[in-house]
Design a protein around this motif. Structure first.
Motif, PDB file in Angstrom:
ATOM      1  N   GLY A 211       1.035   3.669  -3.137  1.00 42.86           N
ATOM      2  CA  GLY A 211       0.444   4.933  -2.745  1.00 42.86           C
ATOM      3  C   GLY A 211       1.369   6.112  -2.981  1.00 42.86           C
ATOM      4  O   GLY A 211       0.950   7.159  -3.475  1.00 42.86           O
TER       5      GLY A 211
ATOM      6  N   ASP B 152      -7.172  12.840   1.803  1.00 44.76           N
ATOM      7  CA  ASP B 152      -7.474  12.940   3.229  1.00 44.76           C
ATOM      8  C   ASP B 152      -6.441  13.770   3.975  1.00 44.76           C
ATOM      9  O   ASP B 152      -6.669  14.194   5.116  1.00 44.76           O
ATOM     10  CB  ASP B 152      -7.580  11.548   3.852  1.00 44.76           C
ATOM     11  CG  ASP B 152      -6.296  10.743   3.698  1.00 44.76           C
ATOM     12  OD1 ASP B 152      -5.620  10.895   2.668  1.00 44.76           O
ATOM     13  OD2 ASP B 152      -5.982   9.954   4.606  1.00 44.76           O
TER      14      ASP B 152
ATOM     15  N   GLY C  60      -2.498  12.108  -0.129  1.00 45.37           N
ATOM     16  CA  GLY C  60      -3.822  11.676  -0.525  1.00 45.37           C
ATOM     17  C   GLY C  60      -4.804  12.778  -0.172  1.00 45.37           C
ATOM     18  O   GLY C  60      -4.480  13.702   0.584  1.00 45.37           O
TER      19      GLY C  60
ATOM     20  N   SER D 274      -1.979  11.968  -5.024  1.00 47.70           N
ATOM     21  CA  SER D 274      -1.653  10.632  -5.502  1.00 47.70           C
ATOM     22  C   SER D 274      -2.618  10.202  -6.593  1.00 47.70           C
ATOM     23  O   SER D 274      -3.824  10.416  -6.503  1.00 47.70           O
ATOM     24  CB  SER D 274      -1.704   9.631  -4.339  1.00 47.70           C
ATOM     25  OG  SER D 274      -1.546   8.313  -4.804  1.00 47.70           O
TER      26      SER D 274
ATOM     27  N   ASN E 206      -9.901  -6.102  -5.677  1.00 50.41           N
ATOM     28  CA  ASN E 206      -8.657  -5.647  -5.070  1.00 50.41           C
ATOM     29  C   ASN E 206      -7.472  -6.483  -5.540  1.00 50.41           C
ATOM     30  O   ASN E 206      -6.407  -5.945  -5.872  1.00 50.41           O
ATOM     31  CB  ASN E 206      -8.781  -5.714  -3.544  1.00 50.41           C
ATOM     32  CG  ASN E 206      -7.614  -5.052  -2.834  1.00 50.41           C
ATOM     33  OD1 ASN E 206      -7.324  -3.884  -3.036  1.00 50.41           O
ATOM     34  ND2 ASN E 206      -6.927  -5.827  -1.996  1.00 50.41           N
TER      35      ASN E 206
ATOM     36  N   SER F 215      -3.479  -1.791   6.681  1.00 52.47           N
ATOM     37  CA  SER F 215      -2.899  -1.164   7.858  1.00 52.47           C
ATOM     38  C   SER F 215      -1.868  -2.069   8.499  1.00 52.47           C
ATOM     39  O   SER F 215      -2.069  -3.287   8.596  1.00 52.47           O
ATOM     40  CB  SER F 215      -3.996  -0.836   8.879  1.00 52.47           C
ATOM     41  OG  SER F 215      -3.466  -0.481  10.119  1.00 52.47           O
TER      42      SER F 215
ATOM     43  N   PRO G  44      -4.696   4.048  -7.160  1.00 56.19           N
ATOM     44  CA  PRO G  44      -5.947   3.589  -6.562  1.00 56.19           C
ATOM     45  C   PRO G  44      -5.705   3.070  -5.156  1.00 56.19           C
ATOM     46  O   PRO G  44      -4.598   2.628  -4.823  1.00 56.19           O
ATOM     47  CB  PRO G  44      -6.392   2.459  -7.507  1.00 56.19           C
ATOM     48  CG  PRO G  44      -5.120   1.964  -8.115  1.00 56.19           C
ATOM     49  CD  PRO G  44      -4.228   3.164  -8.245  1.00 56.19           C
ATOM     50  N   LEU G  45      -6.715   3.127  -4.325  1.00 54.14           N
ATOM     51  CA  LEU G  45      -6.593   2.666  -2.952  1.00 54.14           C
ATOM     52  C   LEU G  45      -6.669   1.149  -2.908  1.00 54.14           C
ATOM     53  O   LEU G  45      -7.626   0.540  -3.384  1.00 54.14           O
ATOM     54  CB  LEU G  45      -7.716   3.268  -2.089  1.00 54.14           C
ATOM     55  CG  LEU G  45      -7.734   2.854  -0.619  1.00 54.14           C
ATOM     56  CD1 LEU G  45      -6.503   3.401   0.092  1.00 54.14           C
ATOM     57  CD2 LEU G  45      -9.004   3.354   0.062  1.00 54.14           C
TER      58      LEU G  45
ATOM     59  N   GLY H 212       0.825  -1.205   0.000  1.00 51.26           N
ATOM     60  CA  GLY H 212       0.000   0.000   0.000  1.00 51.26           C
ATOM     61  C   GLY H 212       0.856   1.251   0.000  1.00 51.26           C
ATOM     62  O   GLY H 212       0.553   2.231  -0.698  1.00 51.26           O
TER      63      GLY H 212
ATOM     64  N   LYS I 213      -9.384  -1.751   5.385  1.00 51.00           N
ATOM     65  CA  LYS I 213      -8.327  -0.797   5.087  1.00 51.00           C
ATOM     66  C   LYS I 213      -6.966  -1.418   5.357  1.00 51.00           C
ATOM     67  O   LYS I 213      -6.760  -2.048   6.395  1.00 51.00           O
ATOM     68  CB  LYS I 213      -8.503   0.468   5.938  1.00 51.00           C
ATOM     69  CG  LYS I 213      -7.440   1.529   5.679  1.00 51.00           C
ATOM     70  CD  LYS I 213      -7.665   2.743   6.558  1.00 51.00           C
ATOM     71  CE  LYS I 213      -6.582   3.785   6.330  1.00 51.00           C
ATOM     72  NZ  LYS I 213      -6.757   4.982   7.194  1.00 51.00           N
TER      73      LYS I 213
END
Length: 377
Positions: free
Chosen positions: A68, A196, A194, A233, A290, A247, A236-237, A64, A245
């Motif tokens: 990312g 957020d 990102g 970015s 995913n 983590s 894609p997530l 990620g 998510k």
């Protein structure tokens, strides 16, 4: 039960309204448009920019992180942009009782950074605990923000809601200010984020603006701090292997340092669904989609093409293809990382060199701050 403290209510200034609305649709659209302008300008005028990005060493870096932001570090560096990579070790304790195996994690992060192509001769890799002058900026910066503004920050609000009755630390509350110090001390004007993270960047811009307005300087055409802008970015997530998510704390990741066998073992446990026919449908089949996206990012084709090739082969065929794509894509990075991890002296040498450069820049910025505040006795 968690109670949110009452705060004074005042009429917000236009700048404060901009901070509060940083993530609304109109603001996001403007940020996306500006980010695209910057992206195009990087190819033409890389010397205009100093890029800063930071990672908290709370665990091992994973796919990620790579897709990312990490994958872009070498490209930005190779364009000729002055590239700074922050190992945000002090931020480990914002929401934790201790730092954990911090030394091992910091050196692991340095190894990951170099393995993806960051060249310490052309980029600055440093830890902010080793840059006292940068952290000293926290004091004047804290005088430029209000408690209510800090509580409105999305990261702080989310932490407050997740504390389950536990009191928030002062460092967590002032986390946005610490990030602002990280960005502004080195005069970075480009920060990959990102969407957020846009409120954090807006907070840094607001602090820079308020400092110049309150203290000013003799040369009005050269403010003390450059205004940082976002490079949003394009990746894609990716979800974690459990469909949630991704983590470090959930242990649902594939780490950069994993072997091919460890990767295969992890992907075998990845959550999918009961439909044998593989299709790319992020809304209704997020876990399957995913894995298709992960394989696509690793060069196996578009998600739709991969799904068509697998067809009714089921989850087993999907996981096998994804495993092969991931292991082939990351093989050279993992080989380079293994070499680096085996040479701790070199990793420490890289970090010490970056720390020295960061300290030099931070001291110069702090001198400018002292002069503007008339504290250069």
């Amino acid at each position: 039960m968690t109670h949110t403290p009452e705060h004074e209510t005042t009429t917000p200034t236009p700048a404060e309204e901009a901070l509060a609305n940083a993530t609304n649709d109109a603001s996001l659209a403007r940020s996306l448009a500006r980010s695209e302008e910057i992206r195009a300008d990087l190819d033409v005028n890389p010397g205009r920019y100093r890029m800063l990005t930071g990672v908290r060493p709370t665990g091992n870096m994973h796919l990620g992180h790579y897709f990312g932001t990490m994958h872009s570090w070498r490209r930005i560096q190779d364009l000729g942009v002055d590239t700074w990579i922050l190992v945000a070790d002090y931020q480990v304790i914002t929401d934790r009782d201790g730092v954990g195996p911090i030394r091992e994690r910091v050196l692991s992060l340095v190894a990951d950074t170099l393995a993806v192509g960051v060249d310490p001769e052309r980029s600055t890799v440093f830890a902010h605990s080793a840059v006292p002058a940068a952290n000293q900026l926290m004091l004047p910066f804290l005088s430029l923000v209000t408690e209510s503004e800090l509580h409105r920050n999305p990261t702080v609000k989310a932490e407050l809601e997740a504390t389950d009755g536990r009191a928030m630390s002062g460092l967590m509350l002032t986390y946005p200010v610490h990030q602002a110090a990280d960005i502004l001390f080195c005069q970075a004007n480009l920060v990959p984020v990102g969407k957020d993270q846009l409120p954090h960047l807006e907070q840094a811009r607001l602090i820079a603006q308020r400092f110049d307005k309150r203290y000013g300087r003799a040369d009005k055409h050269r403010p003390v701090f450059r205004r940082p802008e976002a490079l949003l970015s394009e990746a894609p997530l990716l979800l974690g292997l459990d469909g949630e998510k991704m983590s470090k704390s959930r242990h649902n990741t594939i780490e950069l340092r994993m072997s091919a066998d460890e990767t295969a073992k992890a992907l075998k446990k990845a959550k999918t669904d009961s439909d044998r026919v593989i299709t790319y449908d992020p809304a209704d089949r997020p876990e399957v989609s995913n894995l298709l996206m992960l394989a696509s990012l690793c060069g196996a084709g578009t998600p739709e093409d991969i799904a068509a090739r697998i067809s009714d082969g089921g989850a087993g065929a999907l996981k096998k293809l994804t495993t092969e794509a991931v292991n082939e894509f990351f093989a050279p990075i993992r080989a380079r990382r293994a070499e680096l991890a085996a040479n701790e002296d070199y990793l420490r040498e890289v970090l010490h060199g970056g720390n020295a450069r960061a300290c030099e820049v931070a001291e110069a910025t702090l001198e400018d701050v002292r002069a503007a505040m008339h504290m250069n006795y």
